[in-house]
Design a protein around this motif. Structure first.
Motif, mmCIF file in Angstrom:
data_model
loop_
_atom_site.group_PDB
_atom_site.id
_atom_site.type_symbol
_atom_site.label_atom_id
_atom_site.label_comp_id
_atom_site.label_asym_id
_atom_site.label_seq_id
_atom_site.Cartn_x
_atom_site.Cartn_y
_atom_site.Cartn_z
ATOM 1 N N THR A 3 0.847 -1.191 0.000
ATOM 2 C CA THR A 3 0.000 0.000 0.000
ATOM 3 C C THR A 3 0.881 1.239 0.000
ATOM 4 O OG1 THR A 3 -1.674 -1.192 1.255
ATOM 5 C CG2 THR A 3 -1.790 1.209 1.309
ATOM 6 N N VAL A 4 0.444 2.273 -0.691
ATOM 7 C CA VAL A 4 1.126 3.569 -0.681
ATOM 8 C C VAL A 4 0.151 4.590 -0.129
ATOM 9 C CG1 VAL A 4 2.212 5.357 -2.094
ATOM 10 C CG2 VAL A 4 2.545 2.946 -2.681
ATOM 11 N N VAL A 5 0.612 5.364 0.849
ATOM 12 C CA VAL A 5 -0.204 6.424 1.440
ATOM 13 C C VAL A 5 0.482 7.742 1.081
ATOM 14 C CG1 VAL A 5 -1.139 7.394 3.567
ATOM 15 C CG2 VAL A 5 -0.867 4.914 3.353
ATOM 16 N N GLU A 6 -0.203 8.558 0.276
ATOM 17 C CA GLU A 6 0.397 9.825 -0.177
ATOM 18 C C GLU A 6 -0.489 11.010 0.163
ATOM 19 O OE1 GLU A 6 3.264 8.766 -3.875
ATOM 20 O OE2 GLU A 6 1.226 9.350 -4.393
ATOM 21 N N ARG A 7 0.160 12.151 0.230
ATOM 22 C CA ARG A 7 -0.565 13.400 0.477
ATOM 23 C C ARG A 7 0.247 14.531 -0.131
ATOM 24 N NH1 ARG A 7 -4.530 15.730 4.544
ATOM 25 N NH2 ARG A 7 -4.691 17.789 3.632
ATOM 26 N N GLU A 8 -0.391 15.301 -0.981
ATOM 27 C CA GLU A 8 0.271 16.496 -1.501
ATOM 28 C C GLU A 8 -0.155 17.679 -0.652
ATOM 29 O OE1 GLU A 8 -0.012 17.009 -5.727
ATOM 30 O OE2 GLU A 8 0.813 15.001 -6.083
ATOM 31 N N LEU A 9 0.795 18.540 -0.366
ATOM 32 C CA LEU A 9 0.487 19.722 0.427
ATOM 33 C C LEU A 9 1.504 20.799 0.119
ATOM 34 C CD1 LEU A 9 1.570 19.187 4.128
ATOM 35 C CD2 LEU A 9 2.204 17.657 2.313
ATOM 36 N N GLU A 10 1.184 21.992 0.570
ATOM 37 C CA GLU A 10 2.099 23.107 0.366
ATOM 38 C C GLU A 10 2.828 23.386 1.674
ATOM 39 O OE1 GLU A 10 1.178 26.599 -2.258
ATOM 40 O OE2 GLU A 10 1.181 27.589 -0.290
ATOM 41 N N LEU A 11 4.138 23.272 1.605
ATOM 42 C CA LEU A 11 4.979 23.616 2.741
ATOM 43 C C LEU A 11 5.481 25.035 2.531
ATOM 44 C CD1 LEU A 11 7.152 20.376 3.045
ATOM 45 C CD2 LEU A 11 4.957 20.881 4.093
ATOM 46 N N LYS A 12 6.079 25.581 3.568
ATOM 47 C CA LYS A 12 6.713 26.892 3.442
ATOM 48 C C LYS A 12 8.185 26.731 3.741
ATOM 49 C CE LYS A 12 2.699 29.629 4.673
ATOM 50 N NZ LYS A 12 2.124 30.552 5.642
ATOM 51 N N LEU A 13 9.016 27.224 2.846
ATOM 52 C CA LEU A 13 10.447 27.284 3.083
ATOM 53 C C LEU A 13 10.698 28.591 3.816
ATOM 54 C CD1 LEU A 13 13.354 26.288 2.696
ATOM 55 C CD2 LEU A 13 13.352 27.462 0.472
ATOM 56 N N VAL A 14 11.145 28.493 5.060
ATOM 57 C CA VAL A 14 11.339 29.675 5.901
ATOM 58 C C VAL A 14 12.700 30.282 5.573
ATOM 59 C CG1 VAL A 14 11.465 30.551 8.256
ATOM 60 C CG2 VAL A 14 9.896 28.664 7.706
ATOM 61 N N LEU A 15 12.666 31.512 5.042
ATOM 62 C CA LEU A 15 13.900 32.208 4.680
ATOM 63 C C LEU A 15 14.386 33.106 5.808
ATOM 64 C CD1 LEU A 15 12.863 33.156 1.035
ATOM 65 C CD2 LEU A 15 14.240 31.196 1.777
ATOM 66 N N SER A 16 13.425 33.651 6.551
ATOM 67 C CA SER A 16 13.729 34.506 7.703
ATOM 68 C C SER A 16 12.469 34.517 8.558
ATOM 69 C CB SER A 16 14.096 35.923 7.252
ATOM 70 O OG SER A 16 12.938 36.611 6.792
ATOM 71 N N PRO A 17 12.528 35.072 9.757
ATOM 72 C CA PRO A 17 11.313 35.110 10.579
ATOM 73 C C PRO A 17 10.143 35.809 9.887
ATOM 74 C CG PRO A 17 13.224 35.625 11.916
ATOM 75 C CD PRO A 17 13.706 35.548 10.490
ATOM 76 N N GLU A 18 10.422 36.736 8.975
ATOM 77 C CA GLU A 18 9.352 37.492 8.307
ATOM 78 C C GLU A 18 9.026 36.971 6.910
ATOM 79 O OE1 GLU A 18 12.490 39.236 8.797
ATOM 80 O OE2 GLU A 18 11.969 39.321 10.921
ATOM 81 N N ARG A 19 9.842 36.106 6.355
ATOM 82 C CA ARG A 19 9.681 35.754 4.951
ATOM 83 C C ARG A 19 9.762 34.246 4.721
ATOM 84 N NH1 ARG A 19 13.312 36.501 0.168
ATOM 85 N NH2 ARG A 19 11.846 36.436 -1.554
ATOM 86 N N SER A 20 8.824 33.729 3.931
ATOM 87 C CA SER A 20 8.859 32.324 3.523
ATOM 88 C C SER A 20 8.289 32.223 2.123
ATOM 89 C CB SER A 20 8.078 31.449 4.499
ATOM 90 O OG SER A 20 6.721 31.810 4.502
ATOM 91 N N ILE A 21 8.623 31.139 1.448
ATOM 92 C CA ILE A 21 8.079 30.927 0.104
ATOM 93 C C ILE A 21 7.404 29.558 0.060
ATOM 94 C CG2 ILE A 21 9.681 32.450 -1.110
ATOM 95 C CD1 ILE A 21 11.313 29.998 -1.885
ATOM 96 N N PRO A 22 6.317 29.433 -0.714
ATOM 97 C CA PRO A 22 5.608 28.153 -0.799
ATOM 98 C C PRO A 22 6.425 27.112 -1.567
ATOM 99 C CG PRO A 22 4.593 29.779 -2.246
ATOM 100 C CD PRO A 22 5.698 30.478 -1.509
ATOM 101 N N VAL A 23 6.338 25.883 -1.098
ATOM 102 C CA VAL A 23 7.024 24.772 -1.759
ATOM 103 C C VAL A 23 6.033 23.611 -1.860
ATOM 104 C CG1 VAL A 23 8.917 23.101 -1.596
ATOM 105 C CG2 VAL A 23 9.261 25.434 -0.771
ATOM 106 N N PRO A 24 5.621 23.257 -3.077
ATOM 107 C CA PRO A 24 4.743 22.102 -3.214
ATOM 108 C C PRO A 24 5.512 20.840 -2.829
ATOM 109 C CG PRO A 24 5.210 23.093 -5.375
ATOM 110 C CD PRO A 24 5.941 23.884 -4.348
ATOM 111 N N ALA A 25 4.847 19.957 -2.093
ATOM 112 C CA ALA A 25 5.518 18.747 -1.608
ATOM 113 C C ALA A 25 4.560 17.570 -1.614
ATOM 114 C CB ALA A 25 6.056 18.979 -0.198
ATOM 115 N N ARG A 26 5.141 16.370 -1.551
ATOM 116 C CA ARG A 26 4.355 15.142 -1.458
ATOM 117 C C ARG A 26 4.937 14.301 -0.333
ATOM 118 N NH1 ARG A 26 5.278 12.890 -6.165
ATOM 119 N NH2 ARG A 26 3.492 13.865 -7.141
ATOM 120 N N LEU A 27 4.069 13.913 0.595
ATOM 121 C CA LEU A 27 4.437 12.962 1.638
ATOM 122 C C LEU A 27 4.083 11.579 1.115
ATOM 123 C CD1 LEU A 27 2.782 14.768 4.697
ATOM 124 C CD2 LEU A 27 5.197 14.824 4.054
ATOM 125 N N SER A 28 4.999 10.629 1.238
ATOM 126 C CA SER A 28 4.745 9.260 0.767
ATOM 127 C C SER A 28 5.168 8.264 1.826
ATOM 128 C CB SER A 28 5.534 8.951 -0.507
ATOM 129 O OG SER A 28 5.134 9.774 -1.555
#
Length: 158
Positions: A3-28
């Protein structure tokens, strides 16, 4: 059957306490690799990045800080929302990623239903494989016999 259990979600790459950018990801999670979780970042891009680490580390990291070295995971709140932070280190650099705690927890619950904690070894069939490897065969009898009579034998007596 695996069986494979997957989930796609959007993570945030934290660049600084005030700034982050979205990163699409998949948990498997795969039942044929029951101790590990796999996270692929930048899915859909030409250069996805994959990390693999212990499922137990992520399960514990949802509740309390854990891990050391290359992978550290801990829960926290950001703007009143529960998140799970993952600090990843490699020779190529370091990354701090923020994941929504509710989505990670829901996905982990699905993996724990697929393979309950403590039953991972059963998925690998290690006991069956070991039993097969250690089972005596007819050739073992040849190896168990002494090919050279000992000095104490009575055949060539005094």
């Amino acid at each position: 059957m695996h069986t494979v259990v997957e989930r796609e979600l959007e993570l945030k790459l934290v660049l600084s306490p005030e700034r982050s950018i979205p990163v699409p990801a998949r948990l498997s999670y795969r039942t044929d690799d029951p101790y590990a979780v796999h996270i692929t970042f930048h899915i859909g891009s030409d250069h996805p990045v994959s990390w693999t680490f212990a499922r137990e580390l992520l399960v514990e990291g949802v509740f309390r800080p854990c891990g050391h070295g290359d992978v550290r995971v801990w829960p926290t709140k950001v703007a009143g929302r529960g998140v799970v932070l993952m600090a990843l280190s490699s020779p190529d650099g370091d990354a701090l990623l923020e994941a929504p705690a509710a989505q990670v927890s829901a996905w982990l619950e699905r993996t724990l239903r697929a393979v309950p904690p403590g039953s991972e070894a059963e998925q690998l069939g290690l006991d069956d494989g070991l039993a097969e490897l250690l089972a005596p065969t007819p050739a073992d009898d040849l190896w168990l016999r002494d090919p050279w009579p000992s000095d104490e034998s009575k055949d060539g007596g005094e």
